[in-house]
Design a protein around this motif. Structure first.
Motif, mmCIF file in Angstrom:
data_model
loop_
_atom_site.group_PDB
_atom_site.id
_atom_site.type_symbol
_atom_site.label_atom_id
_atom_site.label_comp_id
_atom_site.label_asym_id
_atom_site.label_seq_id
_atom_site.Cartn_x
_atom_site.Cartn_y
_atom_site.Cartn_z
ATOM 1 N N GLN A 563 0.766 -1.052 -0.039
ATOM 2 C CA GLN A 563 -0.191 0.199 -0.100
ATOM 3 C C GLN A 563 0.814 1.283 -0.036
ATOM 4 O O GLN A 563 1.796 1.234 0.878
ATOM 5 C CB GLN A 563 -0.988 0.190 1.146
ATOM 6 C CG GLN A 563 -1.838 1.268 1.329
ATOM 7 C CD GLN A 563 -2.985 1.035 2.367
ATOM 8 O OE1 GLN A 563 -2.910 0.142 2.972
ATOM 9 N NE2 GLN A 563 -3.884 2.168 2.611
ATOM 10 N N ASP A 564 0.669 2.125 -1.248
ATOM 11 C CA ASP A 564 1.319 3.366 -1.285
ATOM 12 C C ASP A 564 0.780 4.369 -0.154
ATOM 13 O O ASP A 564 -0.422 4.722 -0.227
ATOM 14 C CB ASP A 564 1.226 3.969 -2.577
ATOM 15 C CG ASP A 564 2.127 5.101 -2.703
ATOM 16 O OD1 ASP A 564 2.945 5.517 -1.919
ATOM 17 O OD2 ASP A 564 1.944 5.847 -3.958
ATOM 18 N N ARG A 565 1.655 4.634 0.834
ATOM 19 C CA ARG A 565 1.127 5.582 2.085
ATOM 20 C C ARG A 565 0.798 7.020 1.398
ATOM 21 O O ARG A 565 0.365 7.736 2.064
ATOM 22 C CB ARG A 565 2.152 5.469 3.126
ATOM 23 C CG ARG A 565 2.220 4.049 3.795
ATOM 24 C CD ARG A 565 0.750 3.394 4.362
ATOM 25 N NE ARG A 565 1.121 2.448 4.998
ATOM 26 C CZ ARG A 565 -0.111 1.684 5.554
ATOM 27 N NH1 ARG A 565 -1.097 2.382 5.353
ATOM 28 N NH2 ARG A 565 0.271 0.761 5.833
ATOM 29 N N ALA A 566 1.691 7.329 0.414
ATOM 30 C CA ALA A 566 1.564 8.681 -0.142
ATOM 31 C C ALA A 566 0.170 8.944 -0.897
ATOM 32 O O ALA A 566 -0.189 9.999 -1.238
ATOM 33 C CB ALA A 566 2.584 8.990 -0.978
ATOM 34 N N THR A 567 -0.612 7.597 -1.165
ATOM 35 C CA THR A 567 -1.756 7.859 -1.900
ATOM 36 C C THR A 567 -2.812 8.083 -0.846
ATOM 37 O O THR A 567 -3.199 7.307 -0.098
ATOM 38 C CB THR A 567 -2.004 6.618 -2.578
ATOM 39 O OG1 THR A 567 -0.959 6.437 -3.557
ATOM 40 C CG2 THR A 567 -3.270 6.789 -3.566
ATOM 41 N N PRO A 568 -3.565 9.382 -1.115
ATOM 42 C CA PRO A 568 -4.748 9.673 -0.240
ATOM 43 C C PRO A 568 -5.872 8.792 -0.650
ATOM 44 O O PRO A 568 -6.064 8.659 -1.807
ATOM 45 C CB PRO A 568 -5.011 11.177 -0.474
ATOM 46 C CG PRO A 568 -4.380 11.455 -1.801
ATOM 47 C CD PRO A 568 -3.284 10.472 -1.826
ATOM 48 N N LEU A 569 -6.779 8.236 0.441
ATOM 49 C CA LEU A 569 -7.799 7.435 0.154
ATOM 50 C C LEU A 569 -9.116 8.230 0.269
ATOM 51 O O LEU A 569 -9.073 8.939 1.210
ATOM 52 C CB LEU A 569 -7.750 6.396 1.201
ATOM 53 C CG LEU A 569 -6.637 5.300 1.265
ATOM 54 C CD1 LEU A 569 -6.829 4.309 2.142
ATOM 55 C CD2 LEU A 569 -6.612 4.560 -0.387
ATOM 56 N N PRO A 570 -9.984 8.458 -0.644
ATOM 57 C CA PRO A 570 -10.958 9.285 -0.804
ATOM 58 C C PRO A 570 -12.027 8.823 0.253
ATOM 59 O O PRO A 570 -12.144 7.745 0.897
ATOM 60 C CB PRO A 570 -11.638 9.132 -2.102
ATOM 61 C CG PRO A 570 -10.632 8.583 -2.798
ATOM 62 C CD PRO A 570 -9.577 7.826 -2.042
ATOM 63 N N GLU A 571 -12.924 10.019 0.844
ATOM 64 C CA GLU A 571 -13.937 9.474 1.587
ATOM 65 C C GLU A 571 -15.034 8.964 0.870
ATOM 66 O O GLU A 571 -15.553 9.703 -0.167
ATOM 67 C CB GLU A 571 -14.557 10.541 2.388
ATOM 68 C CG GLU A 571 -13.305 11.301 3.296
ATOM 69 C CD GLU A 571 -13.017 10.063 4.382
ATOM 70 O OE1 GLU A 571 -13.875 9.491 4.939
ATOM 71 O OE2 GLU A 571 -11.789 10.304 4.912
#
Length: 679
Positions: A563-571
């Motif tokens: 999992q790329d921690r820099a990728t923001p996960l949308p709501e």
């Protein structure tokens, strides 16, 4: 009498049935709703009570206005008490055409006896009226003269001595002091016992039809007491009326510039401004317009004042009729054009008389339109503006009285002429009192708006919280129902197969063990999906990782989580999160059961396609799925789930394994698609 330039003969300064089928059906439906719904019955009763309350308040306001008008302001009570005055008889009355507006012109004129109140046509020029009367003794306070005759300007001599006369009398540069009416005092020094003579010079700059009215003479103190109020109205009262009109027009203009209700306030401003101009006309002795040009100016402002009233009523109603204002303006344009042609183009001896007749007729038509518009409004609308409505109802009643007297008896009534300024002022006061928040300071308005905004925000937040909880419960309930159907179809089928094998006695212990293991695995997945998957995509993925990684390793698979921690996960909303969770479960289960490999990789990163936010890939190193013939129910379910959230699902088969790739759209778009699919 100068009908148009002094006091007009006609005061024009004002300016479906339930039997049809549709209505019957509507009434029947309404009665049926009331019969079937007790709450509707109570609401209908309260509405009836409210309607009765509004009617009672309107009637009370109308009664209050009527009492004030007829008991306090009624012109009958301000008319002079002529019985208290002993008038002096005029023994002779004669008239003559003068060469000049001076005493020398009177000396050269040939006076001829004329009849009192006889209608005569006065050409443009100078005219004299001589009245004779006798006194047994001269009153100590002198005499009071009430001049009822018109003219652009006047000059009065008593026994050859100048009594009154202001401004210029010589044409064409004449002034218009003759429009001002007042009680003229004749001092005792100008009078003598026996025969006395009053010479009255009149200048007409427009030829017109007028009458020789008697000069009213009486003892000064008695006349002053009897005619004091009327003298005030015709003198200082006009100045006060003009001042009030100008101030009121200014206030309405300020309200017009600051308000959003432009239509009504625009016509209220025009009405007050034109009313002020017409009041100023009678006080403007030095007006630079002369002759027919001045007559047209008077006719224009009087005609436009008459046209403003019906349009104002139409705009005040809140539901202006589509063609009403254009109709009134068209009538005004036609009448103004006709009057202009008569006065400025024709300029005949009878032009002003004909223009005055047309002015009177147009005024009557505008008043009839005003009355009709008022009747239609109160007939079709339940009015809550009680004071404004009461004022307009009283005004409409006076219009009806005026029209009745003109059409039936052929005579005028003084109510409209004297009371119209009062109605305009009262109507404006009632309107502004109802809209008093216009005059609050900006700080007060901001405080009020902030309080209303806070209250509304709290209501919306509470409603949003309820809606969010309802949506979550609904989504979870739907998902549980689906899982129960899957349990029935999947677990039930596996258990039934094992039961048939047991009855036939052909299965080996290894077959039972494998079947039971499959049932246990399916049960675990079902139970996992029925539990909460969290409030966000991040928590759902964390739960998924916690559950599947140990199971994969227990089954002999190496499970890799990337999992790329820099990728923001949308709501996302709960519906979207549940669908993503189930797709991942299905992909993981297929890899575990059918791949034939020993490694499963789950990767989460940002999507390269700007239309999507995140991509999740489940990859195995086997060949089980690729070798399967056709498409299974699980793959179809994953495609259907991806479609419900606007996602894109791809299954890629390669030499080193199979990849299930799920691309998820941005948060708002995914939630909107999920909500539409749910509806």
């Amino acid at each position: 009498m100068n009908r148009g330039m002094t006091e007009p003969r006609i005061p024009i300064d004002m300016g479906k049935s339930p039997e049809n089928g549709w209505a019957c059906r509507k009434q029947k439906r309404g009665r049926q709703i009331l019969q079937d719904n007790p709450t509707a019955i109570e609401a209908h009763r309260l509405e009836g009570d409210s309607r009765l309350g509004r009617l009672a308040r309107l009637l009370a306001a109308v009664l209050a206005v009527q009492i004030f008008f007829w008991g306090v302001f009624n012109p009958v009570f301000i008319q002079p008490d002529t019985d208290a005055v002993e008038f002096i008889d005029v023994t002779s009355l004669s008239a003559a055409r003068l060469e000049s507006p001076e005493l020398q012109g009177i000396a050269k004129a040939q006076f001829r006896e004329t009849q009192i109140e006889s209608s005569l046509h006065f050409p443009r020029g100078y005219h004299g009226l001589r009245a004779g009367f006798a006194l047994t003794q001269v009153p100590s306070s002198g005499l009071a003269l009430l001049d009822q005759n018109g003219g652009s300007n006047t000059r009065i001599y008593v026994n050859g001595q100048v009594l009154s006369g202001e401004g210029r009398m010589a044409l064409p540069d004449v002034t218009y002091h003759g429009l001002t009416k007042q009680i003229i005092r004749i001092p005792p020094g100008l009078l003598r016992p026996g025969t006395n003579t009053i010479d009255h010079i009149r200048t007409y700059d427009i030829p017109q039809l007028a009458g020789n009215l008697p000069l009213l003479l009486g003892e000064y103190d008695a006349v002053s007491n009897a005619f004091g109020w009327k003298n005030f109205l015709l003198g200082s009262g006009q100045i006060i009326s003009l001042t009030v009109g100008c101030v009121l027009a200014l206030l309405v203009l300020v309200a017009l510039l600051r308000s959003e209700n432009k239509a009504f306030l625009s016509w209220l401003f025009l009405l007050t401004a034109i009313w002020s101009l017409r009041s100023h006309f009678y006080l403007w002795a030095e007006i630079p317009l002369h002759g027919f040009a001045r007559g047209f100016y008077y006719a224009f402002i009087t005609l436009f004042l008459s046209a403003c009233w019906p349009i104002l009523i139409d705009q005040w109603s809140g539901k202006p009729l589509r063609y009403f204002k254009p109709l009134v303006l068209a009538i005004f344009a036609v009448a103004a054009s006709a009057i202009a042609a008569m006065l400025l183009l024709v300029q005949g001896d009878r032009s002003w008389d004909e223009a005055t007749d047309l002015l009177d007729q147009a005024g009557m038509l505008f008043m009839a339109l005003m009355l009709a518009r008022m009747v239609w409004h109160f007939w079709t609308v339940r009015e809550d503006r009680h004071w404004e409505a009461a004022i307009l109802i009283t005004l409409g009643m006076l219009v009806a009285i005026f029209l009745f007297n003109i059409m039936v008896w052929g005579r005028n009534t003084p109510y409209l002429t004297l009371s119209q300024p009062l109605f305009l002022l009262a109507f404006a006061v009632a309107f502004f009192s109802r809209n008093f928040r216009l005059f609050q300071s900006s700080a007060q308005i901001n405080t009020l708006l902030q309080a209303q905004l806070d209250a509304r925000t709290a209501e919306l937040e509470e409603a949003h919280a309820r809606e969010k909880a309802f949506v979550r419960l609904e989504a979870h309930g739907q998902e549980r129902q689906r899982i129960m159907r899957d349990m029935h179809d999947g677990l039930g089928s596996s258990l039934m197969s094992m039961l048939m094998m047991a009855k036939r006695g052909k299965a080996q212990p290894e077959d039972y063990a494998e079947g039971l293991q499959q049932v246990i695995d399916e049960m675990r997945l079902m139970i996992d999906s029925m539990d909460s998957v969290g409030e966000s995509l991040a928590s759902a993925l964390a739960i998924f990782r916690k559950r599947v990684v140990p199971r994969a390793r227990a089954a002999g698979f190496d499970c890799v989580w990337e999992q790329d921690r820099a990728t923001p996960l949308p709501e996302y909303g709960p519906r979207t999160i549940l669908q993503i969770f189930r797709i991942l479960q299905e992909a993981y289960t297929n890899a575990l059961k059918h791949s034939g490999g020993d490694r499963i990789s789950i990767a989460i990163k940002a999507s390269e396609d700007p239309a999507f936010a995140v991509v999740i890939a489940v990859t195995d190193n086997g060949t089980g799925i690729a070798r399967r013939s056709g498409r299974g129910r699980g793959l179809d379910n994953m495609q259907a789930r991806a479609a419900t959230i606007g996602g894109r699902l791809a299954i890629e088969h390669g030499e080193t394994g199979t990849t299930v790739r799920l691309e998820i759209p941005h948060g708002d778009e995914a939630q909107a698609i999920a909500d539409r699919r749910a509806d």
